[in-house]
Structures are given as C-alpha cells and as structure tokens.
Scaffold this active site. Structure first.
Site, mmCIF file in Angstrom:
data_model
loop_
_atom_site.group_PDB
_atom_site.id
_atom_site.type_symbol
_atom_site.label_atom_id
_atom_site.label_comp_id
_atom_site.label_asym_id
_atom_site.label_seq_id
_atom_site.Cartn_x
_atom_site.Cartn_y
_atom_site.Cartn_z
ATOM 1 N N LYS A 291 0.844 -1.198 0.000
ATOM 2 C CA LYS A 291 0.000 0.000 0.000
ATOM 3 C C LYS A 291 0.877 1.245 0.000
ATOM 4 O O LYS A 291 1.940 1.258 0.656
ATOM 5 C CB LYS A 291 -0.901 -0.027 1.241
ATOM 6 C CG LYS A 291 -1.958 1.076 1.278
ATOM 7 C CD LYS A 291 -2.874 0.879 2.490
ATOM 8 C CE LYS A 291 -3.935 1.952 2.600
ATOM 9 N NZ LYS A 291 -4.821 1.769 3.769
ATOM 10 N N SER B 50 -9.727 1.776 2.894
ATOM 11 C CA SER B 50 -8.886 2.533 2.019
ATOM 12 C C SER B 50 -7.820 1.725 1.265
ATOM 13 O O SER B 50 -7.232 2.236 0.330
ATOM 14 C CB SER B 50 -8.176 3.620 2.838
ATOM 15 O OG SER B 50 -7.315 3.025 3.790
ATOM 16 N N SER C 271 -9.850 -0.675 7.032
ATOM 17 C CA SER C 271 -9.277 -0.540 5.686
ATOM 18 C C SER C 271 -8.554 -1.740 5.102
ATOM 19 O O SER C 271 -8.179 -1.720 3.937
ATOM 20 C CB SER C 271 -8.324 0.645 5.653
ATOM 21 O OG SER C 271 -9.080 1.825 5.544
HETATM 22 N N1 GLN Z 1 -13.056 4.087 6.374
HETATM 23 C C1 GLN Z 1 -12.512 4.466 7.631
HETATM 24 C C2 GLN Z 1 -12.099 5.924 7.565
HETATM 25 O O1 GLN Z 1 -12.413 6.516 6.612
HETATM 26 C C3 GLN Z 1 -11.342 3.605 7.976
HETATM 27 C C4 GLN Z 1 -10.134 3.917 7.190
HETATM 28 C C5 GLN Z 1 -8.958 3.082 7.543
HETATM 29 O O2 GLN Z 1 -9.090 2.032 8.168
HETATM 30 N N2 GLN Z 1 -7.795 3.571 7.162
HETATM 31 O O3 GLN Z 1 -11.503 6.460 8.442
#
Ligand code: GLN
Length: 486
Positions: free
Chosen positions: A80, A155, A179
């Site tokens: 990532k 994400s 994410s």
């Molecule tokens: N979707 C969640 C957020 O927007 C989690 C994101 C993540 O785990 N990086 O914060």
C-alpha cells in the site's frame, strides 16, 4: 501451469522445488499487469519490468548452483502506498506526497526484503487512508475486479483489487477503522488486521496512531498466516510494538473447529444490514456449527457509539499527525513568498476535500472548551467498547460478524455523502477501538455477483485462533475459489 492462479504458498512450493523459475513468475505477473491494470487501476507505481526480470534472472542463475530457501523469495508482492519503500515513491494517494521518495524502508518492508520478496508495485488508496472506497485518492479511483462499476472498498482498495485481479500474489494494507477487512470483503479476498502492537508501524505514514495497523491481504487464509509469520514481531523502532513472542501461524491451521466457542453479537445483525449479507453470514455460522463449533449469542451494547467515537478519535489524531505537512521538510510546497501564506497555500493545494474535512473536525474536537465534551467523551466510550469485548471474550474464543453491511456499492454512489460512506465501516471500527485482531474472508456472493465478507474477531494476540477458525471454515466451503474474475 498458470502461475498467477496459484496462491502464495503454492507458488512458493513450486518455486522451491524448481518447477517454476523466478523469471517465469515475474514475467507472468507483468503480462497480467499489461493486460488488466488499465481497467482496474490498482497501482499508483509499478516496478520496472526490465530491472525485475534481470534480478530474477540472476537469482535463477545463483539458485542453479546453490539452492537457498527463503519464504518470500521471488514472490511478487504489492505494498500500500502509505508504507515507506526506500527509493520508491510513497504518495499516500495524495498530491501532498506526490513526489515523496522515502530514504528508508518500513520495518515490514525490510522484513519482506530479508525474506527475498519482489516489490511489484505500490497500491492505490484513499488519500492518507481516509475513506472506504478508494475514491478519495488524488490519482483517481480503483475499480473492483469482480465488477468494474463497483468500488473495491477502502482505504486499501488498490491492495485488495490487485490480489483479486491477480496483479500480485499477495499484498500489504493498513487498517485504522476497517481498511484491510472492508476492501478484502468487497473484492472477495482475505484480509487480516492484527492486534494493535503485533506488527510494527515504523515506516507507516501515520493517520491515527492509536488505531493504525499493517496487515496482509491474500488469496486465502493460509497465505495470510504465511505473511504474518514474516511481518509480525517486536520492533524497537516502534514504541507501541509489543514484545510478545510470535507463534507458528502455519502450524495453528487446523481443519476443524471442535470445541471452539463462537460468539454471535446481537447488535451486529440489526437495522441497516442487507438481507443477502445477513443470510450469507448466518449460513456461515450454521456451517461453523456443523464443524463442531459451539455457537453462543452475545451482546456488545456499546457498538451503537463506535462510529461517533471513532470519527472523533481518528480525526483528532489525524489533525495532529498531518500538521507536519507544511511545505518545509518534504512533500508539496506552494509557490508563495510569505511563510504563513506558503503554509496555508501548501495545505490548500496539497490536501483533498476528505482530508481537509477530517483535519477541521479533529482540530475542533481538540480545541479548548470542546476537548472534554468531544475528545474526552470519545475516549471514555472507547474504554466501554473495549470492556464489552473483554467481557464477551471471556465467554467465547472468537466473535463472528458480517464485515460490511452491504456488498460493494457503485462508484460515485456515496462520495458526496460522507456520513453514508462512514457507515460502511460500522462492523469493523469497534475492533480497532478495542485493539483486537480480526480477519475478513469470503462467505458468499450477492445476487449481483459481488462478494460478501465474514469477519472473525479474536482476543488480543490470538491471531492463531482467528486464523484457525477462518481456515476451518474456508476449507469446508468454496467461496475463496469462486471469486468472480475479470
Ligand atoms: N473508512 C474508515 C475511515 O475513513 C477507515 C479507514 C482506515 O481504516 N484507514 O476512516
């Protein structure tokens, strides 16, 4: 043999036995990248083919004389784009870091290097990991390989899509509120968020430091165990990394659930859960019972407050972590003369709308006069959420829930409505607040042929048990083989 159809463990075995060469592996994956990456857009940066083929060729030559084995040798793995890779751009999906080339490797990357992995590419992600659909990336969205009109989740959407589309054999993601697990569910692959402190965060660009964890996204559960074996363990470079011995995750995998107590929380099967997802998850629970697990209904009453607490804590930490992007040390710098003007313009130009929204929310929650009412309250709720889990996990070994309330939604469907977007993490967020390990694995397909994910949550540092439960279920079903491909 179709190299890219093999799992990480299968490919590694064939490579060790000399049935496939490093050059064949690298070429097969680059061919795939050439063929489908333009449709999926899983990567922000891909490795240079010629350089990697040359390296693979040299490796094959060395091995022909001296067979040395390392678990990830010649395995094309994606990382990532918020995990630092020495000499390779690490953008966090943001204009702010568009040209940032880290001078060092994250600990997880250094460990994979020691084990001989090949970096095939850096994957697309929501900007600074803020989002659930990979649509907030400054470099455009990634598409779900199971249906190109759908989001891949977020994400770590690029990592999940890359594994699902066979653009890499395995990938790393990061999980602050879901994410790793949520995109794994959307794309029909396996994603494991380890216990907070299990895997080093050194070299992971911070979003919310008390919640962030790095973990694997893989084709199946065995591959997740194998990746964990490499990346887990204490790291003196991360003060929050735990000095807890790393067990043999591969050995923990067993094909039955005999005697395991599995909790099913009432609150996770309430309003907002798509009926097809509910049916798939309930069917999975019945299958676990057939595998001799003991099913028990449990209650996690504080679940209702998880989203509110998370969006205060995560934004507060983000507003502080992202203060470093001021155009001085690294990253984007606006062409303004005055210092203050330069700071302001840099942040205005460098950050996208979602990141700005979070910085503003977080700054507000931390500001004098509001701190106790918002941040302080959210921390108190976090303790209660953790207590709920502690109590429940005294009675059961693992907890089973849906990963996401719906299958992957359409690109563009929720991007204008942040609250709706935030709700897609309703089942994953409390796990981060409590610091627990959890896996998502495929357990069904919707009528629209989109994957459905099953989440298995465990006690702190009991990843083996989570992996064992997931493996037993996976081996008894075929969902991990039914992923709709391109
Ligand atoms: N979707 C969640 C957020 O927007 C989690 C994101 C993540 O785990 N990086 O914060």
């Amino acid at each position: 043999m179709n190299v890219r159809k093999l799992t990480l463990c299968e490919l590694k075995d064939k490579f060790m036995k000399g049935e496939v060469s490093a050059v064949e592996i690298v070429k097969a994956y680059f061919q795939r990248v050439l063929l489908v990456e333009s449709k999926v857009k899983a990567y922000i940066t891909t490795a240079k083919k010629d350089a990697l083929v040359k390296e693979a060729d040299e490796l094959d030559f060395t091995l022909s004389k001296w067979r040395k084995t390392m678990p990830l040798m010649a395995m094309p793995i994606a990382v990532k784009d918020n995990i630092c890779t020495k000499g390779v751009k690490t953008t966090c999906g943001s204009r702010m870091l568009e040209n940032f080339v880290p001078p060092y490797d994250a600990t997880v990357v250094a460990r994979m290097k020691e084990h001989g992995y090949y970096l095939i590419g850096k994957t697309n992600m929501d900007e600074f990991a803020m989002g659930s659909s990979t649509e907030t990336s400054a470099f455009g969205p990634t598409r779900n390989p199971c249906n190109l009109a759908a989001i891949p989740g977020g994400s770590s959407g690029g990592s999940a899509a890359a594994v699902a589309a066979e653009l890499c054999v395995a990938a790393l993601g990061s999980d602050t509120g879901g994410s790793i697990r949520q995109p794994a569910a959307c794309c029909g692959v396996v994603g494991l968020k380890p216990t907070y402190g299990r895997v080093s965060r050194y070299g992971l660009v911070a979003f919310a430091s008390s919640l962030d964890q790095i973990g694997p996204i893989t084709k199946d559960v065995r591959d997740a165990a194998m990746m964990m074996q490499v990346i887990a363990g204490h790291d003196p470079l991360d003060s929050t990394s735990a000095d807890v011995p790393v067990p043999d995750y591969m050995k923990a995998l067993k094909e039955n659930l005999r005697g395991m107590k599995v909790g099913v929380p009432l609150e996770f099967f309430a309003e907002g859960l798509d009926p097809e997802v509910e049916l798939a998850v309930r069917t999975a629970i019945i299958q676990m019972q057939a595998l001799k697990a003991e099913i028990k209904e449990i209650s996690l009453p504080m679940t209702t407050y998880a989203i509110a607490a998370y969006y205060l804590i995560a934004t507060a930490e983000a507003s502080s972590n992202l203060a470093r992007y001021d155009g001085v040390k690294y990253g984007h710098r606006a062409k303004e003369k005055g210092l203050l003007e330069m700071y302001m313009k840099t942040r205005q130009e460098g950050f996208g709308a979602e990141v700005k929204r979070r910085i503003m929310l977080g700054t507000y929650a931390l500001s004098a006069g509001y701190y106790d009412a918002y941040y302080g309250k959210a921390q108190a709720v976090r303790t209660l959420i953790k207590r709920d889990f502690d109590e429940a996990l005294k009675e059961v070994d693992v907890i089973v829930t849906p990963t996401m309330p719906t299958p992957a939604f359409k690109l563009g469907e929720k991007i204008q409505d942040p609250l709706q977007m935030y709700l897609s993490d309703i089942y994953t967020i409390s796990v981060n607040l409590a610091g627990l390990p959890a896996i998502s694995l495929p357990c069904g397909l919707s009528s629209g042929k989109l994957p459905i994910g099953l989440q298995i949550i465990g006690r702190p540092f009991e990843e083996e048990k989570v992996l064992r439960a997931a493996y037993a279920y996976e081996q008894a079903t075929e969902w991990h083989l039914k992923r709709p491909g391109l």
